[in-house]
Design a protein around this motif. Sequence first.
Motif, PDB file in Angstrom:
ATOM      1  N   PRO A   4       0.836  -1.204   0.000  1.00 57.40           N
ATOM      2  CA  PRO A   4       0.000   0.000   0.000  1.00 57.40           C
ATOM      3  C   PRO A   4       0.869   1.251   0.000  1.00 57.40           C
ATOM      4  CG  PRO A   4      -0.449  -1.370   1.937  1.00 57.40           C
ATOM      5  CD  PRO A   4       0.670  -2.000   1.187  1.00 57.40           C
ATOM      6  N   GLU A   5       0.378   2.272  -0.656  1.00 59.06           N
ATOM      7  CA  GLU A   5       1.121   3.526  -0.653  1.00 59.06           C
ATOM      8  C   GLU A   5       0.169   4.680  -0.387  1.00 59.06           C
ATOM      9  OE1 GLU A   5       1.673   5.186  -5.037  1.00 59.06           O
ATOM     10  OE2 GLU A   5       2.472   3.158  -4.834  1.00 59.06           O
ATOM     11  N   LEU A   6       0.693   5.703   0.210  1.00 57.13           N
ATOM     12  CA  LEU A   6      -0.084   6.887   0.533  1.00 57.13           C
ATOM     13  C   LEU A   6       0.454   8.041  -0.281  1.00 57.13           C
ATOM     14  CD1 LEU A   6      -2.225   8.183   2.409  1.00 57.13           C
ATOM     15  CD2 LEU A   6      -0.369   8.668   3.983  1.00 57.13           C
ATOM     16  N   SER A   7      -0.431   8.693  -1.003  1.00 54.42           N
ATOM     17  CA  SER A   7       0.007   9.870  -1.740  1.00 54.42           C
ATOM     18  C   SER A   7      -0.864  11.046  -1.333  1.00 54.42           C
ATOM     19  CB  SER A   7      -0.064   9.632  -3.249  1.00 54.42           C
ATOM     20  OG  SER A   7      -1.379   9.377  -3.637  1.00 54.42           O
ATOM     21  N   THR A   8      -0.248  12.181  -1.225  1.00 61.68           N
ATOM     22  CA  THR A   8      -0.972  13.371  -0.804  1.00 61.68           C
ATOM     23  C   THR A   8      -0.804  14.455  -1.857  1.00 61.68           C
ATOM     24  OG1 THR A   8       0.927  14.249   0.391  1.00 61.68           O
ATOM     25  CG2 THR A   8      -0.598  12.852   1.638  1.00 61.68           C
ATOM     26  N   GLY A   9      -1.701  15.384  -1.818  1.00 64.91           N
ATOM     27  CA  GLY A   9      -1.616  16.516  -2.733  1.00 64.91           C
ATOM     28  C   GLY A   9      -2.962  17.200  -2.816  1.00 64.91           C
ATOM     29  N   ALA A  10      -2.927  18.402  -3.308  1.00 66.23           N
ATOM     30  CA  ALA A  10      -4.156  19.173  -3.477  1.00 66.23           C
ATOM     31  C   ALA A  10      -4.633  19.040  -4.915  1.00 66.23           C
ATOM     32  CB  ALA A  10      -3.892  20.635  -3.139  1.00 66.23           C
ATOM     33  N   GLU A  11      -5.952  19.031  -5.082  1.00 67.55           N
ATOM     34  CA  GLU A  11      -6.533  19.000  -6.415  1.00 67.55           C
ATOM     35  C   GLU A  11      -7.512  20.132  -6.559  1.00 67.55           C
ATOM     36  OE1 GLU A  11      -8.034  15.653  -8.739  1.00 67.55           O
ATOM     37  OE2 GLU A  11      -6.765  14.388  -7.490  1.00 67.55           O
ATOM     38  N   LYS A  12      -7.572  20.688  -7.742  1.00 65.65           N
ATOM     39  CA  LYS A  12      -8.511  21.763  -8.014  1.00 65.65           C
ATOM     40  C   LYS A  12      -9.923  21.195  -8.125  1.00 65.65           C
ATOM     41  CE  LYS A  12      -5.256  24.849 -10.124  1.00 65.65           C
ATOM     42  NZ  LYS A  12      -5.068  25.901 -11.070  1.00 65.65           N
ATOM     43  N   ILE A  13     -10.889  22.040  -7.797  1.00 67.26           N
ATOM     44  CA  ILE A  13     -12.290  21.609  -7.797  1.00 67.26           C
ATOM     45  C   ILE A  13     -12.723  21.109  -9.169  1.00 67.26           C
ATOM     46  CG2 ILE A  13     -14.663  22.484  -7.620  1.00 67.26           C
ATOM     47  CD1 ILE A  13     -13.722  24.107  -5.191  1.00 67.26           C
ATOM     48  N   ASP A  14     -12.331  21.782 -10.242  1.00 69.63           N
ATOM     49  CA  ASP A  14     -12.754  21.340 -11.570  1.00 69.63           C
ATOM     50  C   ASP A  14     -12.199  19.960 -11.913  1.00 69.63           C
ATOM     51  OD1 ASP A  14     -10.148  22.416 -11.863  1.00 69.63           O
ATOM     52  OD2 ASP A  14     -10.533  23.016 -13.939  1.00 69.63           O
ATOM     53  N   ARG A  15     -11.031  19.629 -11.401  1.00 68.80           N
ATOM     54  CA  ARG A  15     -10.441  18.298 -11.624  1.00 68.80           C
ATOM     55  C   ARG A  15     -11.219  17.227 -10.853  1.00 68.80           C
ATOM     56  NH1 ARG A  15      -8.872  14.323 -14.222  1.00 68.80           N
ATOM     57  NH2 ARG A  15      -7.186  13.083 -13.373  1.00 68.80           N
ATOM     58  N   ILE A  16     -11.610  17.543  -9.637  1.00 67.65           N
ATOM     59  CA  ILE A  16     -12.408  16.594  -8.844  1.00 67.65           C
ATOM     60  C   ILE A  16     -13.739  16.335  -9.547  1.00 67.65           C
ATOM     61  CG2 ILE A  16     -13.672  16.294  -6.667  1.00 67.65           C
ATOM     62  CD1 ILE A  16     -11.350  17.886  -5.335  1.00 67.65           C
ATOM     63  N   ILE A  17     -14.386  17.386 -10.017  1.00 64.07           N
ATOM     64  CA  ILE A  17     -15.666  17.240 -10.715  1.00 64.07           C
ATOM     65  C   ILE A  17     -15.493  16.399 -11.978  1.00 64.07           C
ATOM     66  CG2 ILE A  17     -17.436  18.514 -12.015  1.00 64.07           C
ATOM     67  CD1 ILE A  17     -17.085  20.740  -9.854  1.00 64.07           C
ATOM     68  N   SER A  18     -14.434  16.648 -12.714  1.00 67.95           N
ATOM     69  CA  SER A  18     -14.154  15.871 -13.918  1.00 67.95           C
ATOM     70  C   SER A  18     -13.937  14.394 -13.585  1.00 67.95           C
ATOM     71  CB  SER A  18     -12.918  16.443 -14.611  1.00 67.95           C
ATOM     72  OG  SER A  18     -12.542  15.662 -15.699  1.00 67.95           O
TER      73      SER A  18
END
Length: 139
Positions: A4-18
């Motif tokens: 298992p691996e854990l990755s972190t980071g921020a995503e823009k709202i339009d990317r989440i919606i897509s």
Amino acid sequence: MRAPELSTGAEKIDRIISRINSGDIRIPAFQRAYVWKQNQILDLLDSVIKNYPIGSVLLWSTTERLNHTRNIAGYKIPDNADEYPVNYVLDGQQRISSIYATFSDKTQQDPATASYNPNLNIFEIYYNFSSKKFIPKLK
């Protein structure tokens, strides 16, 4: 077996919606139904517009298909091909569902799960540029 691996980071709202619109992000059936009220959505959006942290979302990425998934805030989510991984929301469902239901233009209500669906009027929210606030649609 892959570790298992854990990755972190921020995503823009339009990317989440897509990603939701493509079927990449789904809600597993064991999650509770959508329960937020409109004032909670307004508070979340206020934090977004002020660039405040809104918390994390925990996703489980897997090629394993769960037998049952839930829609997102009463809206249908498309299926994707079996060979593609799915990201199941383990934490942050209310936030991610609120953002999707408020900002997506590709929403289609899911009548098959009507007993779990919120009143979709709570997502009728507008931004008032004069007051610089999100406000509910006038009834």
